[in-house]
Write a protein that holds these residues in place. Structure first.
Motif, PDB file in Angstrom:
ATOM      1  N   ASP A 117     -30.104  53.598  25.873  1.00 52.62           N
ATOM      2  CA  ASP A 117     -29.958  53.428  24.421  1.00 52.62           C
ATOM      3  C   ASP A 117     -28.901  52.377  24.070  1.00 52.62           C
ATOM      4  O   ASP A 117     -29.032  51.696  23.043  1.00 52.62           O
ATOM      5  CB  ASP A 117     -29.688  54.763  23.708  1.00 52.62           C
ATOM      6  N   ALA A 118     -27.909  52.220  24.924  1.00 53.89           N
ATOM      7  CA  ALA A 118     -26.945  51.130  24.681  1.00 53.89           C
ATOM      8  C   ALA A 118     -27.645  49.791  24.823  1.00 53.89           C
ATOM      9  O   ALA A 118     -27.226  48.782  24.243  1.00 53.89           O
ATOM     10  CB  ALA A 118     -25.783  51.227  25.666  1.00 53.89           C
ATOM     11  N   SER A 119     -28.712  49.779  25.595  1.00 60.33           N
ATOM     12  CA  SER A 119     -29.486  48.570  25.833  1.00 60.33           C
ATOM     13  C   SER A 119     -30.429  48.279  24.661  1.00 60.33           C
ATOM     14  O   SER A 119     -30.537  47.155  24.183  1.00 60.33           O
ATOM     15  CB  SER A 119     -30.274  48.793  27.130  1.00 60.33           C
ATOM     16  N   TRP A 120     -31.107  49.306  24.170  1.00 57.38           N
ATOM     17  CA  TRP A 120     -32.130  49.035  23.146  1.00 57.38           C
ATOM     18  C   TRP A 120     -31.609  49.093  21.718  1.00 57.38           C
ATOM     19  O   TRP A 120     -32.245  48.568  20.811  1.00 57.38           O
ATOM     20  CB  TRP A 120     -33.355  49.921  23.342  1.00 57.38           C
ATOM     21  N   ASN A 121     -30.452  49.733  21.510  1.00 55.86           N
ATOM     22  CA  ASN A 121     -29.934  49.816  20.141  1.00 55.86           C
ATOM     23  C   ASN A 121     -29.492  48.441  19.627  1.00 55.86           C
ATOM     24  O   ASN A 121     -29.017  47.606  20.388  1.00 55.86           O
ATOM     25  CB  ASN A 121     -28.737  50.775  20.066  1.00 55.86           C
ATOM     26  N   GLU A 122     -29.638  48.258  18.307  1.00 57.88           N
ATOM     27  CA  GLU A 122     -29.146  47.035  17.667  1.00 57.88           C
ATOM     28  C   GLU A 122     -27.623  47.095  17.528  1.00 57.88           C
ATOM     29  O   GLU A 122     -27.033  48.159  17.638  1.00 57.88           O
ATOM     30  CB  GLU A 122     -29.787  46.875  16.286  1.00 57.88           C
ATOM     31  N   GLY A 123     -27.026  45.946  17.289  1.00 56.40           N
ATOM     32  CA  GLY A 123     -25.578  45.899  17.090  1.00 56.40           C
ATOM     33  C   GLY A 123     -24.859  45.208  18.233  1.00 56.40           C
ATOM     34  O   GLY A 123     -23.633  45.216  18.310  1.00 56.40           O
ATOM     35  N   GLY A 124     -25.615  44.596  19.137  1.00 61.72           N
ATOM     36  CA  GLY A 124     -25.015  43.894  20.267  1.00 61.72           C
ATOM     37  C   GLY A 124     -24.203  42.690  19.806  1.00 61.72           C
ATOM     38  O   GLY A 124     -24.573  42.019  18.848  1.00 61.72           O
ATOM     39  N   VAL A 125     -23.081  42.455  20.459  1.00 60.83           N
ATOM     40  CA  VAL A 125     -22.196  41.327  20.127  1.00 60.83           C
ATOM     41  C   VAL A 125     -21.931  40.546  21.417  1.00 60.83           C
ATOM     42  O   VAL A 125     -21.441  41.102  22.388  1.00 60.83           O
ATOM     43  CB  VAL A 125     -20.849  41.826  19.549  1.00 60.83           C
ATOM     44  N   VAL A 126     -22.256  39.250  21.388  1.00 63.82           N
ATOM     45  CA  VAL A 126     -21.998  38.412  22.564  1.00 63.82           C
ATOM     46  C   VAL A 126     -20.493  38.197  22.695  1.00 63.82           C
ATOM     47  O   VAL A 126     -19.824  37.882  21.711  1.00 63.82           O
ATOM     48  CB  VAL A 126     -22.718  37.058  22.440  1.00 63.82           C
ATOM     49  N   ALA A 127     -19.973  38.381  23.893  1.00 67.17           N
ATOM     50  CA  ALA A 127     -18.535  38.176  24.119  1.00 67.17           C
ATOM     51  C   ALA A 127     -18.307  36.856  24.840  1.00 67.17           C
ATOM     52  O   ALA A 127     -19.142  36.417  25.631  1.00 67.17           O
ATOM     53  CB  ALA A 127     -17.965  39.332  24.942  1.00 67.17           C
ATOM     54  N   ALA A 128     -17.170  36.240  24.536  1.00 67.83           N
ATOM     55  CA  ALA A 128     -16.791  35.010  25.242  1.00 67.83           C
ATOM     56  C   ALA A 128     -16.325  35.359  26.651  1.00 67.83           C
ATOM     57  O   ALA A 128     -15.895  36.485  26.917  1.00 67.83           O
ATOM     58  CB  ALA A 128     -15.669  34.306  24.478  1.00 67.83           C
ATOM     59  N   ALA A 129     -16.400  34.378  27.534  1.00 68.18           N
ATOM     60  CA  ALA A 129     -15.930  34.588  28.902  1.00 68.18           C
ATOM     61  C   ALA A 129     -14.440  34.907  28.885  1.00 68.18           C
ATOM     62  O   ALA A 129     -13.676  34.337  28.096  1.00 68.18           O
ATOM     63  CB  ALA A 129     -16.182  33.336  29.731  1.00 68.18           C
ATOM     64  N   LEU A 130     -14.007  35.812  29.731  1.00 68.77           N
ATOM     65  CA  LEU A 130     -12.588  36.114  29.887  1.00 68.77           C
ATOM     66  C   LEU A 130     -12.020  35.215  30.986  1.00 68.77           C
ATOM     67  O   LEU A 130     -12.751  34.776  31.871  1.00 68.77           O
ATOM     68  CB  LEU A 130     -12.405  37.588  30.251  1.00 68.77           C
ATOM     69  N   PRO A 131     -10.725  34.933  30.944  1.00 60.87           N
ATOM     70  CA  PRO A 131     -10.154  34.038  31.960  1.00 60.87           C
ATOM     71  C   PRO A 131     -10.274  34.624  33.372  1.00 60.87           C
ATOM     72  O   PRO A 131     -10.199  35.838  33.550  1.00 60.87           O
ATOM     73  CB  PRO A 131      -8.677  33.911  31.547  1.00 60.87           C
ATOM     74  N   VAL A 132     -10.488  33.735  34.343  1.00 56.84           N
ATOM     75  CA  VAL A 132     -10.531  34.170  35.745  1.00 56.84           C
ATOM     76  C   VAL A 132      -9.100  34.435  36.191  1.00 56.84           C
ATOM     77  O   VAL A 132      -8.245  33.547  36.101  1.00 56.84           O
ATOM     78  CB  VAL A 132     -11.168  33.074  36.617  1.00 56.84           C
ATOM     79  N   PRO A 133      -8.824  35.648  36.653  1.00 59.92           N
ATOM     80  CA  PRO A 133      -7.435  35.961  37.037  1.00 59.92           C
ATOM     81  C   PRO A 133      -6.958  35.094  38.195  1.00 59.92           C
ATOM     82  O   PRO A 133      -7.717  34.799  39.112  1.00 59.92           O
ATOM     83  CB  PRO A 133      -7.506  37.434  37.462  1.00 59.92           C
ATOM     84  N   GLU A 134      -5.711  34.685  38.149  1.00 58.93           N
ATOM     85  CA  GLU A 134      -5.081  33.933  39.243  1.00 58.93           C
ATOM     86  C   GLU A 134      -4.872  34.850  40.444  1.00 58.93           C
ATOM     87  O   GLU A 134      -4.683  36.051  40.280  1.00 58.93           O
ATOM     88  CB  GLU A 134      -3.693  33.436  38.780  1.00 58.93           C
TER      89      GLU A 134
END
Lengths: 514, 514
Positions: free
Chosen positions: A161-178
């Motif tokens: 249901d987390a997959s099919w429900n509406e309301g998805g928000v695209v997230a920006a890439a997070l920094p690659v940890p050093e």
């Protein structure tokens, strides 16, 4: 947009461009989202241990994570052993595990399992994304976790249901940890040990230390101080061939390892672990180095080995040093197959920048010495000891190389049977993989281990260690999966088949009777 | 004697006579002990999911547990999914998982994994036996746990030093626990519901209720009250054919299940679970019965269904009732293969007391109606929903039947690829197994599910649901493992091959192009 779509878009934004998959019902919205968004290559594996093993091989060559798509706890379960191997290889992987809808799970339908419990046994990061609005954010965090130096298994569980429900928000890439910062005291300590004890010091290398740049730095240090160099037995990837170091691994067999490590008063670990037996034996110690030897840690696996070696070389004022010439390239061998002759023939014939996926187990322990003079290549080892990784790793590595590098997959018959479904994916994706199955019709390694118990196998034991009766026919098995194949009973035939396969665009399998 | 020897002797004393195995180094002392003690038949599987699936099939036919022998956490990991299926089938299994020596484990060598964590995801009973002196006692407890009604997965982790150290003590068998006592109020309540609501009541049967004796009792109750009978969708074993009930399962598809359950105001559960969807769907409820229907529990899975049905029949004074005659046995079909024709042909040709292992997935949903008039046989279903159980279950069932019963293994191509290594064990053990692979070159069930998302598959989705390109050749795959095989493109050919295979002493595979 629904949660699935936000997941796909976030993965793309985070640099994930490959998905190794074996989907099921609860993943259909994710599959539909993959259809809608361009940017992710989907590769089907016909069993999940193939899927996770391909993701391991992909990381080792691409240096960035692929995602997997697995179906519920049992789908993850089928792939959990190659995730164990990937964890030991420190490969970065983002597992997407579709699961029962949040409100449906309490009804405990048949495929419901302890998905999180399974995931935790192999993952550095586990999260269940229960709401569509959070899927994007969680996916970005999963990629970040997978890219945490040197690489980690991250598992995102995605209820339907987390997959099919509406309301998805695209997230920006997070920094690659050093990588974790170096310890300057560790560098100083190692420099002091090397200055004082020179020839009695072993610099034990792993991770980035056995790639080309790390090797060159290690050679400078060894040349300046008289220290010896060795690679950890467990190495997911080594740079090898001309222009690289003539490096040997700590031997697998404890007796040999103990002998090899006996001369050293000091071990300096560069991202490596202090050598211990793969298994315990009643008559042998757990550790393979001398009990009075001192162990120093220059850098831990989560620190940058190249930076550590550079700091150490600088602290020692070690001058540039040319790598020793390995001599002429060997010729292809002929006659009866032996382990040495196969090593020699592979070294003689491999194309430039080949990738070798080595799960030759007992047959291939001495393969290294012949290939010092081969063209530059990468050598991938089974890192977690659980057989069945080599063929999927070869497949994923070929995908990562975009079909531009020849992959040579050296397989024992026992281990090849574990994940032979890999061959089908090689055929479907037209991958330039040459598999050489070393058919000795036994779990040869175990026959040796059994003798270590102090007995010769009786009929019961023999039937558990022997793969004859009936004989496996690897030519038919390969053809059954759509891969062309032929049998070789001599090194001459094997060499001819290798030459022919290296100019094909797709996969080929050679069954070498040994 | 050492711990390993005490383990083998205790298993024999507790009635375990079969060991499905894929051993490794840490199990060599156990293998040696198996060599020394007569009384355990050892059967090698070439991948651990075959090993655990065979143990599942063995239990379903033998009614007593076999043991498995698995190598460390990763060996257990490879077999964990068929242990999930076994858990759902309520099969009793004693897993013996060899592991790192207690003192060696802290060094964390490569094969070290969270063995207990993995075991807990699928086992009702997990124990690590750390001392040789306790291994015998722990083994007896493991067998007792496995035999706890109706059957449980028990996992005994055996560090190598507990195996090789001296001081082992053979333990006597522990008593087999009785089923949980019946609840007399539950019997009274069910009788009252049946008396008052008769034809609006569904008696939903599972476990022992769908074996021959339970079926006869259920039929008495139905005949006396007008109640309807149905079997749970999840049934590890059903008694079928002439002299058994013409029982249908709750349909797999939720739409059909909801339709089938709509007439009932009351459900009386006999070791069954209240019907819920295998998965959730956005437009369908989780439960498949009417939301205003009342659910009554006559007996839970850990209670004796036959005793419960007998008590209920007595409470209702239900007279003996002859089972309805199923009519004449069908004839073998001819022409183009269809699902109905295959069902008809299997029913026409199967020998007496055959065992059918059914993992035909989407193709086989309607197989039951044709086989009411076949000779008596047992029908084994995939119980946990994780594909890849059918071929190992067929193999283990054949072992349990001592080669005296023909096993017919109905396989979809997608699921057969999961554990095709099973075929090799069938060949080695000369088992009378006829495998029919329904080659439709797709994950057909998923193509249907994808359409449920409301879209037609685009190129990306299509390649994840389709098994063509390249086509699998099941004849070659079987021959590669040592199993004779042939392809059938018509029902006539299929019938001829079935007839011929049923009189062979060993295995045969028919690839039916559908």
């Amino acid at each position: 947009m629904n949660g699935a779509r936000s997941l796909v878009e976030t993965l793309i934004a985070s640099g994930v461009d490959t998905c190794f998959a074996n989907p099921g019902t609860s993943e259909m919205h994710f599959v539909a989202a993959l259809d809608q968004s361009a940017g992710i290559r989907c590769v089907l594996g016909l069993q999940e241990n193939v899927v996770t093993g391909m993701a391991d091989g992909y990381w080792r060559i691409a240096g960035k994570p692929a995602c997997t798509l697995l179906h519920c706890g049992p789908g993850l379960g089928n792939g959990v052993t190659n995730l164990h191997n990937a964890r030991r290889a420190r490969s970065g992987i983002v597992n997407i595990v579709g699961d029962q809808a949040t409100y449906h799970r309490p009804f405990d339908p048949p495929l419901t399992a302890d998905t999180e419990g399974l995931a935790r046994t192999v993952s550095a990061w586990v999260h269940v994304s229960t709401q569509a609005a959070q899927v994007g954010r969680d996916a970005a965090a999963a990629v970040q976790a997978a890219r945490t130096y040197p690489g980690q298994v991250a598992t995102l569980v995605l209820p339907a249901d987390a997959s099919w429900n509406e309301g998805g928000v695209v997230a920006a890439a997070l920094p690659v940890p050093e990588p974790a910062p170096l310890d300057p005291h560790a560098v100083e300590r190692a420099a002091r040990v090397l200055r004082v004890h020179g020839g009695k010091v072993l610099l034990l290398l792993a991770g980035a230390a056995v790639q080309a740049e790390g090797q060159a730095l290690a050679w400078r240090i060894a040349s300046a101080t008289g220290a010896k160099l060795m690679a950890d037995f467990v190495n997911p990837k080594l740079a090898r061939g001309r222009g690289r170091l003539q490096l040997e691994r700590v031997p697998y067999k404890s007796e040999l390892a103990i002998e090899a490590l006996k001369p050293f008063d000091h071990l300096v670990l560069v991202n490596a672990k202090a050598p211990v037996g793969f298994f315990a034996y009643p008559n042998l110690p757990s550790i393979q180095y001398r009990s009075d030897a001192q162990v120093h840690v220059l850098s831990r696996p989560e620190q940058d080995a190249v930076e550590a070696l550079r700091a150490l070389a600088d602290a020692l004022d070690a001058p540039e040093a040319a790598l020793p010439d390995p001599g002429p390239r060997p010729q292809a061998a002929s006659g009866e197959p032996t382990s040495d002759k196969l090593a020699q023939t592979v070294a003689a014939l491999m194309p430039e920048h080949a990738i070798v996926s080595d799960e030759s187990v007992s047959y291939g322990r001495g393969f290294y010495k012949a290939s010092h003079a081969a063209p530059p290549h990468d050598w991938l080892h089974l890192a977690g000891g659980a057989i069945g990784d080599g063929m999927p790793v070869a497949t994923g590595a070929a995908i990562a190389a975009g079909g531009q590098r020849r992959v040579i997959s050296l397989q024992a018959d026992g281990s090849a049977m574990y994940t032979l479904q890999s061959l089908w994916t090689q055929a479907r994706e037209r991958l330039p993989v040459t598999t050489i199955v070393l058919n000795n019709r036994s779990y040869k390694i175990l026959l040796g281990e059994y003798q270590g118990v102090g007995a010769t196998p009786g009929p019961t034991a023999h039937r558990m260690l022997d793969l004859a009766d009936p004989d496996l026919d690897w030519v038919r098995l390969a053809q059954g999966t759509g891969v062309d194949a032929a049998r070789a009973t001599s090194m001459d035939q094997c060499a001819d088949l290798m030459r022919a396969s290296f100019v094909r665009s797709g996969p080929f399998l050679i069954e070498l009777m040994v």
